[in-house]
Design a protein around this motif. Structure first.
Motif, PDB file in Angstrom:
ATOM      1  N   LEU A 152       0.871  -1.171   0.000  1.00  0.00           N
ATOM      2  CA  LEU A 152       0.000   0.000   0.000  1.00  0.00           C
ATOM      3  C   LEU A 152       0.902   1.213   0.000  1.00  0.00           C
ATOM      4  N   GLN A 153       0.604   2.192  -0.847  1.00  0.00           N
ATOM      5  CA  GLN A 153       1.311   3.447  -0.688  1.00  0.00           C
ATOM      6  C   GLN A 153       0.370   4.604  -0.923  1.00  0.00           C
ATOM      7  N   GLY A 154       0.699   5.716  -0.303  1.00  0.00           N
ATOM      8  CA  GLY A 154      -0.184   6.859  -0.450  1.00  0.00           C
ATOM      9  C   GLY A 154       0.412   8.093   0.192  1.00  0.00           C
ATOM     10  N   TYR A 155      -0.300   9.173   0.044  1.00  0.00           N
ATOM     11  CA  TYR A 155       0.130  10.428   0.659  1.00  0.00           C
ATOM     12  C   TYR A 155      -1.123  11.240   0.918  1.00  0.00           C
ATOM     13  N   ASN A 156      -1.074  12.073   1.930  1.00  0.00           N
ATOM     14  CA  ASN A 156      -2.258  12.869   2.219  1.00  0.00           C
ATOM     15  C   ASN A 156      -1.982  14.160   2.974  1.00  0.00           C
ATOM     16  N   GLY A 157      -2.847  15.092   2.678  1.00  0.00           N
ATOM     17  CA  GLY A 157      -2.825  16.364   3.372  1.00  0.00           C
ATOM     18  C   GLY A 157      -4.260  16.745   3.676  1.00  0.00           C
ATOM     19  N   GLN A 158      -4.474  17.864   4.336  1.00  0.00           N
ATOM     20  CA  GLN A 158      -5.831  18.258   4.684  1.00  0.00           C
ATOM     21  C   GLN A 158      -6.097  19.707   4.325  1.00  0.00           C
ATOM     22  N   VAL A 182     -13.092  19.033   7.145  1.00  0.00           N
ATOM     23  CA  VAL A 182     -11.778  18.713   6.594  1.00  0.00           C
ATOM     24  C   VAL A 182     -11.921  17.901   5.311  1.00  0.00           C
ATOM     25  N   LYS A 183     -11.313  18.415   4.250  1.00  0.00           N
ATOM     26  CA  LYS A 183     -11.236  17.624   3.022  1.00  0.00           C
ATOM     27  C   LYS A 183      -9.841  17.046   2.980  1.00  0.00           C
ATOM     28  N   GLN A 184      -9.748  15.790   2.611  1.00  0.00           N
ATOM     29  CA  GLN A 184      -8.411  15.208   2.493  1.00  0.00           C
ATOM     30  C   GLN A 184      -7.977  15.303   1.037  1.00  0.00           C
ATOM     31  N   VAL A 185      -6.732  15.675   0.849  1.00  0.00           N
ATOM     32  CA  VAL A 185      -6.160  15.632  -0.482  1.00  0.00           C
ATOM     33  C   VAL A 185      -5.144  14.497  -0.489  1.00  0.00           C
ATOM     34  N   GLY A 186      -4.984  13.881  -1.660  1.00  0.00           N
ATOM     35  CA  GLY A 186      -4.080  12.747  -1.735  1.00  0.00           C
ATOM     36  C   GLY A 186      -4.849  11.470  -2.012  1.00  0.00           C
ATOM     37  N   LEU A 187      -4.126  10.391  -2.086  1.00  0.00           N
ATOM     38  CA  LEU A 187      -4.669   9.116  -2.531  1.00  0.00           C
ATOM     39  C   LEU A 187      -3.913   7.973  -1.906  1.00  0.00           C
ATOM     40  N   ALA A 188      -4.488   6.784  -2.016  1.00  0.00           N
ATOM     41  CA  ALA A 188      -3.739   5.588  -1.652  1.00  0.00           C
ATOM     42  C   ALA A 188      -3.873   4.585  -2.792  1.00  0.00           C
ATOM     43  N   THR A 221      -9.338  17.126  -8.559  1.00  0.00           N
ATOM     44  CA  THR A 221      -8.506  17.575  -7.439  1.00  0.00           C
ATOM     45  C   THR A 221      -7.677  16.439  -6.863  1.00  0.00           C
ATOM     46  N   LEU A 222      -8.043  15.189  -7.217  1.00  0.00           N
ATOM     47  CA  LEU A 222      -7.413  14.063  -6.550  1.00  0.00           C
ATOM     48  C   LEU A 222      -5.929  13.916  -6.825  1.00  0.00           C
ATOM     49  N   ASP A 223      -5.535  14.099  -8.078  1.00  0.00           N
ATOM     50  CA  ASP A 223      -4.106  13.951  -8.356  1.00  0.00           C
ATOM     51  C   ASP A 223      -3.533  15.257  -8.887  1.00  0.00           C
ATOM     52  N   ASP A 224      -3.918  16.332  -8.239  1.00  0.00           N
ATOM     53  CA  ASP A 224      -3.400  17.649  -8.577  1.00  0.00           C
ATOM     54  C   ASP A 224      -2.128  17.886  -7.764  1.00  0.00           C
ATOM     55  N   PRO A 225      -0.966  17.838  -8.442  1.00  0.00           N
ATOM     56  CA  PRO A 225       0.300  17.931  -7.701  1.00  0.00           C
ATOM     57  C   PRO A 225       0.466  19.263  -6.948  1.00  0.00           C
ATOM     58  N   SER A 226      -0.271  20.291  -7.382  1.00  0.00           N
ATOM     59  CA  SER A 226      -0.106  21.586  -6.709  1.00  0.00           C
ATOM     60  C   SER A 226      -0.705  21.568  -5.303  1.00  0.00           C
ATOM     61  N   LYS A 227      -1.598  20.613  -5.044  1.00  0.00           N
ATOM     62  CA  LYS A 227      -2.242  20.551  -3.729  1.00  0.00           C
ATOM     63  C   LYS A 227      -1.371  19.843  -2.695  1.00  0.00           C
ATOM     64  N   THR A 228      -0.442  19.017  -3.172  1.00  0.00           N
ATOM     65  CA  THR A 228       0.346  18.221  -2.235  1.00  0.00           C
ATOM     66  C   THR A 228       1.845  18.324  -2.518  1.00  0.00           C
ATOM     67  N   ASN A 229       2.220  19.388  -3.220  1.00  0.00           N
ATOM     68  CA  ASN A 229       3.638  19.583  -3.503  1.00  0.00           C
ATOM     69  C   ASN A 229       4.222  18.455  -4.336  1.00  0.00           C
ATOM     70  N   GLY A 230       3.396  17.897  -5.202  1.00  0.00           N
ATOM     71  CA  GLY A 230       3.837  16.771  -6.023  1.00  0.00           C
ATOM     72  C   GLY A 230       2.981  15.547  -5.755  1.00  0.00           C
ATOM     73  N   LEU A 231       3.145  14.547  -6.609  1.00  0.00           N
ATOM     74  CA  LEU A 231       2.477  13.261  -6.396  1.00  0.00           C
ATOM     75  C   LEU A 231       3.565  12.346  -5.860  1.00  0.00           C
ATOM     76  N   TRP A 232       3.331  11.823  -4.677  1.00  0.00           N
ATOM     77  CA  TRP A 232       4.426  11.147  -3.983  1.00  0.00           C
ATOM     78  C   TRP A 232       4.401   9.642  -4.165  1.00  0.00           C
ATOM     79  N   VAL A 233       5.539   9.107  -4.552  1.00  0.00           N
ATOM     80  CA  VAL A 233       5.648   7.651  -4.675  1.00  0.00           C
ATOM     81  C   VAL A 233       6.835   7.146  -3.861  1.00  0.00           C
ATOM     82  N   PHE A 234       6.666   5.947  -3.356  1.00  0.00           N
ATOM     83  CA  PHE A 234       7.722   5.300  -2.591  1.00  0.00           C
ATOM     84  C   PHE A 234       8.861   4.977  -3.542  1.00  0.00           C
TER      85      PHE A 234
END
Ligand code: 0T9
Length: 406
Positions: free
Chosen positions: A144-150, A161-167, A367-380
């Motif tokens: 499982l990998q993911g990243y999230n912000g609020q 609270v809306k969560q941004v990011g995905l798993a 909005t789900l994979d908008d890199p501007s919301k989470t400073n990039g799309l993060w992968v392990f």
């Protein structure tokens, strides 16, 4: 607010007043001392896998439909830990520590049948705050990998609270991916000084094998008089036929039905969590959460709020200095285990499939994979992980640690 003393009561009242003019930045919100948690948000990634046996269960299912159902079951089983475990006594949700850039939370679960499941969680961005994680079980080939912000807002006495990011979940044996969206939530009980999380809207789990699970959340007063309710369906993406329906309370029990027939059920009472193993403080890396925040945590334990503030500022000031220095040197902080991407093909493919179904249930794919919301799309970054393990990056790591310790 019966259980709190007079002074706490007035502090709470002024806290409520202060969040009325809240600007959306949760980190900048100053909460009264009794609501402060000793746990940093970087630790919350562990909530995904406190039932390692359910996490690996899908890998054993040969039938893709059963696999998708097992993934849904595991996901539903994580909600209690994620959203209410800090509030065992309902209404005692606390404000987590705001992780610093580079903060780590590392550990592993040992389970009789599931074997070893590893956790790597890292604060990959500070502005905006973003946590990335990778959780994997090599024996069963589940990752499982993911990243999230609020993104938070305050209106009519609730924090929404809306969560941004995905798993994303990957099952090696079937080379199968699952895209998991994160639910929106709000804090109830604020006025009474008894905050707890209620989930709202929905979660979607889209598999590369063509199955779509939708989970709709409902609180008290909706559908039923109970809090923390949900109904979920499993379908083939694009088909109207409902294969399974799951409903219940995510803090307690739920049942899985095929048509009107109950085929399975889950109760938290029958599923004790498996504790996460983490290194002793003295063996931890200085960037590991518990070690880094130890003095703050001790001050909170002692109920010494002046000291709490002091120790917190020490960390925050050191971080500010560090950023300044990085800017001067033109050498930005390097994430230890994760890399940010502009696009993620696995996610894009699944998003495309699920997009129109998501709109229907109020989740916006855009909005789900908008890199501007989470400073990039993060992968392990498995290479980074291996290099850290084999000592190849010792020099870099030492430098990073030294800069934080100074
Ligand atoms: C990711 C999770 C997230 C983090 C927390 C909103 C919240 C911070 C984010 C979304 C995890 O996978 C799941 C669970 C709980 C979420 C937290 C609940 C909460 O209250 C906090 C916010 C920042 C507050 O602390 C508000 C203060 C509140 C306790 C009332 C004073």
């Amino acid at each position: 607010m019966g259980r709190k003393k007079g002074t706490a009561k007035s502090t709470w009242a002024s806290f409520l007043k202060s969040i009325a003019s809240f600007n959306g930045d949760l980190a900048s919100m100053t909460a009264p001392p009794f609501i402060l948690s000793k746990t940093s948000l970087v630790e919350y990634s562990a909530y995904w896998t406190e039932h390692p046996e359910l996490f690996v269960a899908p890998a054993k299912e040969q039938d893709p439909e059963k696999r998708a159902l097992a993934v849904l079951k595991w996901f539903l089983s994580t909600l209690k830990q994620q959203y209410s475990s800090r509030s065992e006594k309902l209404g005692s949700e606390k404000k987590p520590l705001n992780p610093f850039l580079g903060e780590l939370f590392l550990g592993h679960w040992e389970h009789e049948t599931a074997g070893t499941t590893e956790l790597v969680s890292e604060q990959v961005s500070h502005h905006p705050p973003v946590t990335a994680y990778s959780i994997f079980n090599k024996k069963h080939g589940v990752k499982l990998q993911g990243y999230n912000g609020q993104k938070a807002s305050f209106a009519s006495m609730t924090i929404t609270v809306k969560q941004v990011g995905l798993a994303t979940l990957h099952i090696d044996a079937f080379d199968e991916d699952y895209l998991i969206t994160l639910p929106a939530l709000h804090i109830e009980g604020l006025v009474y000084g008894t905050p707890y999380v209620e989930l709202e809207r929905s979660t979607i789990i889209q598999s590369s094998s063509g199955y779509l699970a939708k989970i709709e959340y409902a609180g008290k007063g909706w559908l039923s008089g109970k809090k923390n309710c949900f109904t979920a369906t499993l379908q083939k993406t694009g088909s109207k036929e409902i294969l399974y329906t799951v409903s219940g309370q995510w803090i307690d029990t739920f049942t899985i039905k095929k048509g009107k027939t109950e085929v399975d059920s889950f109760s938290h009472k029958d599923h004790p969590t498996t504790p996460l193993n983490i290194s002793l403080l003295e063996n931890q890396d200085p960037l590991e959460s518990r070690r880094a925040w130890a003095k703050v945590a001790a001050a909170i334990d002692e109920g010494d709020y002046e000291k709490t503030g002091l120790e917190k500022s020490k960390i925050e000031n050191a971080q500010r200095e560090l950023r300044k220095k990085e800017k001067e040197d033109g050498s930005p902080w390097e994430q230890r285990y994760f890399t940010s991407k502009e696009r993620n093909d696995t996610v894009d493919k699944l998003l495309e499939v699920a997009a129109k179904h998501m709109v229907a249930s109020g989740v916006s794919a855009v909005t789900l994979d908008d890199p501007s919301k989470t400073n990039g799309l993060w992968v392990f970054d498995e290479q980074k992980y291996e290099d850290v393990k084999s000592g190849k990056r010792d020099e870099v790591l030492k430098a990073a640690v030294k800069s934080v310790e100074e």
